[in-house]
Design a protein around this motif. Structure first.
Motif, PDB file in Angstrom:
ATOM      1  N   LEU A  55      22.664  31.242  99.960  1.00  0.00           N
ATOM      2  CA  LEU A  55      23.223  31.298  98.609  1.00  0.00           C
ATOM      3  C   LEU A  55      22.150  31.630  97.583  1.00  0.00           C
ATOM      4  O   LEU A  55      22.397  32.380  96.629  1.00  0.00           O
ATOM      5  CB  LEU A  55      23.904  29.975  98.250  1.00  0.00           C
ATOM      6  N   ALA A 114      28.511  28.775  92.691  1.00  0.00           N
ATOM      7  CA  ALA A 114      28.625  28.744  94.147  1.00  0.00           C
ATOM      8  C   ALA A 114      27.709  27.681  94.748  1.00  0.00           C
ATOM      9  O   ALA A 114      28.064  27.021  95.735  1.00  0.00           O
ATOM     10  CB  ALA A 114      28.287  30.127  94.718  1.00  0.00           C
ATOM     11  N   ILE A 115      26.540  27.494  94.158  1.00  0.00           N
ATOM     12  CA  ILE A 115      25.603  26.496  94.671  1.00  0.00           C
ATOM     13  C   ILE A 115      26.069  25.085  94.317  1.00  0.00           C
ATOM     14  O   ILE A 115      26.074  24.183  95.160  1.00  0.00           O
ATOM     15  CB  ILE A 115      24.181  26.771  94.139  1.00  0.00           C
TER      16      ILE A 115
END
Length: 347
Positions: A322, A134-135
């Motif tokens: 995040l 996701a990062i």
């Protein structure tokens, strides 16, 4: 989004690899060739990258060839070099890209975190890989977890550290989360390159240093400069390794090519655990024989360091949703993993 241009720091690298940009010969059209830049110290870290590339070639029956280039592109230029196509992949650890995205630092290993087995379990079973995805996705990148190395040494010191107050004002080579944690206790950290650490210790420019695994510290001559080594390496109980590439490159691969990368990562993971662990045991035995004084951190110092680390990670998670989500996921996994381990021990 990835950068649309190459920084000035890449100009020398462009000249070095320009000849490699030519299209393959007609007879070689079925062979996929990648240039993978290794950001890591040649011993163990870099060796693992070469082992990975050899495995990809073997598993693909010589149809996927990855050429490993040693630090042609610097850490801070990696994202731009990947975006431009100057290189196809990077062999490193997520924390190398902390300048581009501070949230990545935790995925290299972090203070008071799990050792190699626990870190691997978090990445592969506990949501770590998904959190890292996701990062990296906000930069258009894709990584695969490909290796893990055991804990670093806790630091080489000119004199013993008996209490927390001994750290105040100490000049020390340190990096990343370890450096930020030490700074809260009054340490003055310096991010020196590997080749400069031994001379800086020997001449008294710095009072202490932490760099890497004991076997690599020995390779740099640190035990020749100072004689007090503290264990364990609270600042990095494990160091992860990865291959990083543009997401578009991963999507463009065939199923068999992706399978080769994934299997090579699994094989490299096993290789790093076995090889690195053995070398650290040999290095510690050699230190003892050579008269290096090995010390355990006092409980008081470890408690102070842990509290300082909790402040550091709280600051970072407050800034990045995040990272906050990833850290919360790790804490949930840690709690469940610890409970499961205790249950298994009781049965």
């Amino acid at each position: 989004m990835l950068r649309s241009s190459i920084s000035l720091g890449l100009l020398g690298a462009i000249a070095l690899v320009a000849g490699l940009k030519a299209e393959p010969a007609t007879a070689d059209e079925e062979v996929l060739r990648w240039r993978m830049n290794s950001l890591l110290y040649p011993k163990l870290f870099g060796e693992a990258g070469k082992y990975f590339a050899q495995e990809v070639r073997r598993l693909s029956d010589d149809s996927f060839i990855i050429e490993v280039q040693d630090r042609v592109v610097l850490d801070q230029d990696s994202f731009g070099a990947l975006d431009s196509g100057l290189i196809d992949a990077v062999w490193g650890s997520a924390g190398h890209h902390h300048r581009e995205d501070p949230a990545l630092a935790v995925f290299s290993g972090f203070p008071f975190g799990p050792g190699p087995v626990g870190f691997t379990a978090w990445m592969k079973e506990g949501g770590g890989a998904e959190a890292l995805d996701a990062i990296y996705a906000r930069h258009g990148l894709k990584s695969l977890y490909c290796g893990i190395l055991p804990g670093e040494g806790g630091g080489w010191f000119r004199a013993p550290i008996g209490q927390v107050e001994d750290l105040d004002g100490l000049s020390m080579r340190s990096f990343g989360y370890g450096a930020r944690t030490l700074r809260k206790l009054g340490v003055v950290p310096y991010e020196l390159p590997a080749a400069d650490i031994g001379p800086a210790l020997a001449t008294g420019l710095i009072d202490a240093a932490e760099f890497s695994l004991p076997s690599i510290d020995a390779d740099l001559g640190l035990p020749d400069a100072v004689r007090h080594l503290y264990m364990p390496g609270w600042q990095q109980p494990a160091t992860s390794l990865e291959i990083l590439m543009p997401e578009r490159s991963w999507v463009a691969l065939s199923d068999s090519q992706r399978d080769a990368i994934e299997e090579a990562c699994e094989n490299t993971l096993s290789w790093t655990i076995a090889t690195a662990t053995q070398r650290q045991a040999e290095a510690i035995t050699r230190f003892r024989a050579e008269g290096v004084e090995l010390h355990d951190w006092s409980e008081g110092i470890l408690t102070a360091l842990r509290r300082a680390w909790e402040e550091v990670i709280a600051e970072d998670t407050a800034r990045d949703p995040l990272l906050a989500e990833a850290w919360a996921g790790y804490l949930r996994f840690q709690a469940g993993h610890g409970a499961a381990r205790l249950k298994n021990q009781a049965e």
